[in-house]
Design an enzyme around this catalytic site. Sequence first.
Site, PDB file in Angstrom:
ATOM      1  N   ASP A   8      41.983 -32.660 146.788  1.00 61.43           N
ATOM      2  CA  ASP A   8      41.363 -32.327 145.863  1.00 61.43           C
ATOM      3  C   ASP A   8      40.565 -33.777 145.438  1.00 61.43           C
ATOM      4  O   ASP A   8      40.995 -34.762 145.638  1.00 61.43           O
ATOM      5  CB  ASP A   8      42.007 -31.773 144.537  1.00 61.43           C
ATOM      6  CG  ASP A   8      41.144 -31.726 143.317  1.00 61.43           C
ATOM      7  OD1 ASP A   8      40.284 -30.970 143.408  1.00 61.43           O
ATOM      8  OD2 ASP A   8      41.486 -32.196 142.177  1.00 61.43           O
ATOM      9  N   ASP A  10      38.205 -34.190 142.036  1.00 58.87           N
ATOM     10  CA  ASP A  10      37.989 -34.306 140.381  1.00 58.87           C
ATOM     11  C   ASP A  10      39.476 -34.559 139.907  1.00 58.87           C
ATOM     12  O   ASP A  10      40.213 -33.311 139.951  1.00 58.87           O
ATOM     13  CB  ASP A  10      37.166 -33.301 140.006  1.00 58.87           C
ATOM     14  CG  ASP A  10      35.631 -33.460 140.267  1.00 58.87           C
ATOM     15  OD1 ASP A  10      35.315 -34.490 140.760  1.00 58.87           O
ATOM     16  OD2 ASP A  10      34.984 -32.231 139.908  1.00 58.87           O
ATOM     17  N   ASP A 214      45.687 -31.445 140.978  1.00 56.86           N
ATOM     18  CA  ASP A 214      45.821 -31.661 139.620  1.00 56.86           C
ATOM     19  C   ASP A 214      45.718 -30.582 138.923  1.00 56.86           C
ATOM     20  O   ASP A 214      46.269 -30.870 137.824  1.00 56.86           O
ATOM     21  CB  ASP A 214      44.992 -33.039 139.059  1.00 56.86           C
ATOM     22  CG  ASP A 214      43.533 -32.587 138.823  1.00 56.86           C
ATOM     23  OD1 ASP A 214      43.026 -31.638 139.606  1.00 56.86           O
ATOM     24  OD2 ASP A 214      43.190 -32.826 137.696  1.00 56.86           O
TER      25      ASP A 214
END
Length: 269
Positions: A8, A10, A214
Amino acid sequence: MVQVLFTDLDGTLLDLFDYSYDAALPALEALKERNIPVVFCTAKTLAENEYYRKEMGIEDPFIVDNGGAIYIPDNYFSFGFECKKKGKYCVIELGASYGRLREALKEIREETGFKITGFGDMTAEEVAEDANLSVEKAKLAKEKEYNESFIFDEPKEKDAILFAKIKEKGFSVTHGGRYYNIHGKDADKGKAVRILTALFKKEYGAVKTIGIGDSKNDIPMLNAVEQPAVVKNKKGTWLDVSLPTLYKAKGEGPEGWVEVVEKLILISG
Ligand SMILES: [Mg+2]
């Protein structure tokens, strides 16, 4: 065995607030030296992915718009496969078109009166201010093809109604770090990871896949890899997900990312 990293951006490889990734540079270099593919798997657009690929010198396939499409550079794999030719890429499309997603949001707004503001409703300057991006980067963020990001300015308890409405229209919704996202129901990070993993396996035989994320929209990706890992978020906690082999990094964002790469990839590579 060939290792493939799905990551990922961001809040994971990039800091959630200022999008920095300086801490990750040495680990990125080490991955490149070992020819370990670094596959971005993100809600970001083609244009944004291209920006970071160039900045970081990464030339591997990538997954855009939360699983909306897989972009594979021409001649990356030694064999042919079904895809849509687009510029210098071979594209596997999984998502619904931007126009249809915008239309669905418009209908929901009319039916419920909810305050929904999509990136398509905002100028580049407004997106820049809200997302803490430069105007130049906000323009890249607005170039969505298979996903629309929006602000849902309603109390948390209205989430359920919004989600039901989106489902009723035949689409899916995810809530990432900062925005809600509407996308085609066949488009998720997990499906894209599985398709790409099959291509890597065809090329290299046995492959070990690692995924780092996250937040909630990473769960399908984490489920689709052999070794899932999460980094800490800005609250200092981890995504609430239970997977048998999940690695929880002590570091937040890019620092946690480095920890995962060093402990789970470089050490065994
Ligand atoms: Mg994230």
